[in-house]
Design a protein around this motif. Structure first.
Motif: not given
Length: 116
Positions: A89-101
């Motif tokens: 996702n993009v939060f405050n113009g910063e792209k973030r990524q990860g893994i959810s369980f």
């Protein structure tokens, strides 16, 4: 994005952090709910030990109804239907990524009785 089944058949799993309500909105404190059932979502921290390696799954999401019994820190548990999903996702113009369980259920393991 695709989700992937995680096989825990050879792993030992213990509770790292006790269940807590999953927060949907940090500003308002709104609790997250499952869009299909409306049930409250919880998060549980799990430590998975397998093949001499330990990994922390910081926040595993599970329906409140999928948690049975008391899950206390350090307790061994069984996990049903654990899946991993990549997110971005993009939060405050910063792209973030990860893994959810996400798991279907997390249940305490009943210790074997000692035979005398």
């Amino acid at each position: 994005m695709a989700s992937f089944k995680i096989d825990l058949s050879t792993a030992a799993v213990i509770v790292a952090t006790a269940p807590q309500p999953k927060i949907a909105n940090r500003r308002t404190g709104e609790i997250a709910t499952d869009p299909e059932t409306g049930a409250q979502l919880m998060t549980v921290g799990l430590m998975v030990v397998d093949d001499g390696e330990a990994n922390l799954l910081d926040k595993v999401t599970v329906l409140e109804t999928g948690i049975t019994g008391e899950l206390t820190t350090g307790a061994p548990v069984g996990v049903t239907g654990l899946r991993a999903r990549e997110w971005e996702n993009v939060f405050n113009g910063e792209k973030r990524q990860g893994i959810s369980f996400r798991a279907v259920a997390i249940t305490p393991m009943v210790p074997a009785t000692v035979q005398g």
